[in-house]
Design a protein around this motif. Structure first.
Motif, PDB file in Angstrom:
ATOM      1  N   SER A 217      21.897   5.711 -20.615  1.00  0.00           N
ATOM      2  CA  SER A 217      23.197   6.298 -20.904  1.00  0.00           C
ATOM      3  C   SER A 217      23.811   5.460 -21.735  1.00  0.00           C
ATOM      4  CB  SER A 217      24.038   6.719 -19.548  1.00  0.00           C
ATOM      5  OG  SER A 217      24.323   5.441 -18.780  1.00  0.00           O
ATOM      6  N   ASP A 388      25.955  19.309 -12.636  1.00  0.00           N
ATOM      7  CA  ASP A 388      24.836  19.668 -13.221  1.00  0.00           C
ATOM      8  C   ASP A 388      24.392  20.962 -12.618  1.00  0.00           C
ATOM      9  OD1 ASP A 388      24.269  17.392 -14.650  1.00  0.00           O
ATOM     10  OD2 ASP A 388      23.323  15.954 -13.081  1.00  0.00           O
ATOM     11  N   LYS A 425      24.143  11.857 -24.914  1.00  0.00           N
ATOM     12  CA  LYS A 425      23.060  11.912 -23.802  1.00  0.00           C
ATOM     13  C   LYS A 425      23.301  13.471 -23.272  1.00  0.00           C
ATOM     14  CE  LYS A 425      21.830  10.506 -19.027  1.00  0.00           C
ATOM     15  NZ  LYS A 425      22.200   9.821 -17.963  1.00  0.00           N
ATOM     16  N   SER A 427      21.698  16.518 -20.588  1.00  0.00           N
ATOM     17  CA  SER A 427      20.948  17.032 -19.630  1.00  0.00           C
ATOM     18  C   SER A 427      20.187  18.487 -19.741  1.00  0.00           C
ATOM     19  CB  SER A 427      21.385  16.890 -18.337  1.00  0.00           C
ATOM     20  OG  SER A 427      21.972  15.532 -18.020  1.00  0.00           O
ATOM     21  N   GLN A 475      16.058  14.377 -19.775  1.00  0.00           N
ATOM     22  CA  GLN A 475      17.460  13.547 -20.044  1.00  0.00           C
ATOM     23  C   GLN A 475      17.083  12.738 -21.321  1.00  0.00           C
ATOM     24  OE1 GLN A 475      19.853  13.444 -17.911  1.00  0.00           O
ATOM     25  NE2 GLN A 475      18.803  14.585 -16.526  1.00  0.00           N
ATOM     26  N   SER A 477      18.773  10.711 -24.780  1.00  0.00           N
ATOM     27  CA  SER A 477      19.610  10.067 -25.473  1.00  0.00           C
ATOM     28  C   SER A 477      19.491  10.180 -27.055  1.00  0.00           C
ATOM     29  CB  SER A 477      19.720   8.648 -25.158  1.00  0.00           C
ATOM     30  OG  SER A 477      20.101   8.515 -23.671  1.00  0.00           O
TER      31      SER A 477
END
Length: 518
Positions: A217, A388, A425, A427, A475, A477
């Motif tokens: 993260s 989420d 970041k 999701s 995930q 970044s």
């Protein structure tokens, strides 16, 4: 790397010389000596790489050619001339460098084999022993280069060639004023990381079309042991220390010695028990494994800082007890003088570790260029709600490029003030989406026309090639921010969609978006 075919000398004789100018062609003879046989590829600098034949010495050669030549090729030719002065078994031999103004070319040794990039693409990540052996050969080559006062400047999986005979050679030096011996050494850490994981750490070693390292993260690369099981701890430590700019890089000869020790241990199948790293940068106690000098210095420096802070507070306490009427403004001024005057701006390096920047619903909006239905705007709030289970649920498309009706869709972030940034970041509901990161100076408006202007005028923070690499996990970044610059408007733009979970069409949901900075 393309293999040299059998009987190429005969083919060269039958074709005969073709003398042309401008764009190169198969069969053409350069400088009345080097016959072009096959166009292999174009490198990252836009140079053409050809397989050819030296018709005088009857040997295969590689021809690296730029069209046009002249000033645009000066750096390439200078680097080649410099490289030709260094003779080493792990450096590709440079035979000639010629500038014809209309075009320029470097003639070098042809290596039967393939690049590290192609090897990993074919076989997958390498075992630790083989990765060590390759890194050892490259470090040895760099030691020879650095001993002459030069740098290589182009250490990369694409320039690391592995011959069919097992020989490892470093090719195509391309140093400029911005390159340094330290950058060369850190790139060896990048080679280790790539060989062990199949990924190239962009922020630490330079942009590339290769997929970037998996990142946490804060934007830091995941250690090889976190990506793949079975990597010895000492090799993991070595790789990450070479990539960590907070740890001083060793000289090339020190790295060569360390990798040589590990390489020898690997040959004896004892590399699991080699013990701690031993970068010896100063005298030590005989028989005692040496700790990394940079880490020792960091520890000593921390103790010194603690001692100084304690001394300052002790003096203040004494002064405070002896002068009870001292004004509070005096203390405030003293505290101000101990802090950077412009912390957190582009005037200096970022302070500390990146922190998550709080985002609210009014700071993000969906970007849907023309030909889009603009039906997703209400879902932007779900990206920053910390849940989420909620998401921006994109529409279903029959093709990964949004059905060909638009360039993509994205999220525009408008910060309350310019900030130094580190990473974004995301999701996602599935891996495989292609995403790039862009920035601008204004929001052109929450409308089809405004979105079209933002997509067209915002500047990409990733290379065009790198932006075409799909995300490898759910995930993600995204990096590329310049630490010396501040940003207020950031666009996260999805240009290709992954297959839908049910196998029908293409779609992805974005569950959460987080922004990190200083």
């Amino acid at each position: 790397m393309t293999q040299v075919g059998e009987g190429h000398e005969t083919a060269a004789d039958e074709a005969g010389p073709v003398l042309t100018f401008g764009e190169p062609a198969a069969g053409e003879v350069l400088a009345e000596r080097y016959q072009l046989e096959q166009h292999v590829n174009n490198d990252s600098a836009g140079r053409q790489v050809w397989r050819g034949i030296d018709v005088v010495l009857r040997r295969s050669v590689a021809v690296v050619l730029r069209h046009p030549g002249g000033d645009s090729a000066t750096e390439m030719l200078q680097a080649a001339v410099a490289a030709s002065r260094v003779i080493h078994p792990n450096l590709v031999g440079v035979y000639d460098a010629i500038d014809e103004q209309q075009r320029a070319y470097v003639v070098r040794e042809w290596v039967d084999g393939e690049s590290l990039r192609d090897l990993v693409a074919t076989e997958g990540p390498l075992d630790p022993a083989r990765a060590i052996a390759i890194a050892h050969s490259v470090a040895d080559a760099l030691t020879a280069v650095h001993a002459t006062g030069m740098v290589h400047g182009n250490v990369h999986p694409g320039t690391t060639l592995i011959g069919d005979d097992g020989r490892v050679v470093l090719a195509d030096a391309r140093a400029d004023a911005a390159d340094s011996p330290e950058a060369d050494v850190r790139s060896v850490g990048g080679l280790l990381y790539f060989a062990l994981t199949g990924r190239w750490p962009h922020a630490e070693t330079g942009r590339s079309a290769l997929p970037d390292a998996n990142r946490d993260s804060t934007g830091s690369p995941a250690a090889p042991r976190q990506v793949r099981a079975g990597i010895p701890a000492y090799l993991d430590d070595l790789t990450m220390d070479l990539l960590d700019r907070r740890v001083a890089a060793p000289a090339a000869e020190a790295l060569t010695a360390e990798l040589g020790r590990l390489d020898a241990a690997a040959e004896d199948e004892e590399y699991e028990e080699v013990g701690p790293l031993r970068f010896v940068q100063s005298g030590g106690v005989p028989g005692e494994p040496a700790r990394s000098a940079p880490k020792i210095l960091l520890g000593v420096g921390a103790l010194v800082v603690i001692a100084v802070i304690g001394l300052i507070f002790g003096i203040r306490a004494i002064n405070g007890s002896s002068t009870p009427n001292a004004s509070s403004s005096t203390s405030a001024q003293a505290d101000t003088n101990t802090q950077p005057s412009d912390a957190g701006t582009a005037s200096g390096a970022p302070l500390g570790e990146p922190q998550k920047i709080p985002l609210t619903a009014d700071m993000v909006r969906i970007v849907d260029p023309p030909d889009g239905g603009r039906k997703d705007g209400e879902e932007a709030k779900f990206l920053v709600d910390g849940d989420d289970k909620t998401a921006w649920k994109m529409s279903f498309f029959n093709q990964p490029n949004f059905g060909g009706i638009k360039k993509g869709m994205g999220v525009l972030i408008h910060l309350d003030k310019p900030r130094q940034l580190s990473s974004v970041k995301l999701s996602l509901s599935a891996p495989g989406a292609t995403i790039d990161l862009r920035y601008g100076t204004k929001d052109f408006g929450d409308s089809s026309k405004g979105d079209e202007e933002a997509v067209a005028k915002y500047v990409k923070l990733t290379d065009a090639d790198a932006a075409d690499v799909p995300t490898a996990g759910e995930q993600v970044s995204l990096i590329g921010f310049d630490p010396a610059q501040t940003y207020e408007y950031v666009l996260v733009f999805i240009t290709k969609l992954p297959p839908n979970e049910d196998g029908q069409g293409y779609k992805v949901n974005v569950n959460e978006l987080e922004l990190y900075g200083y």
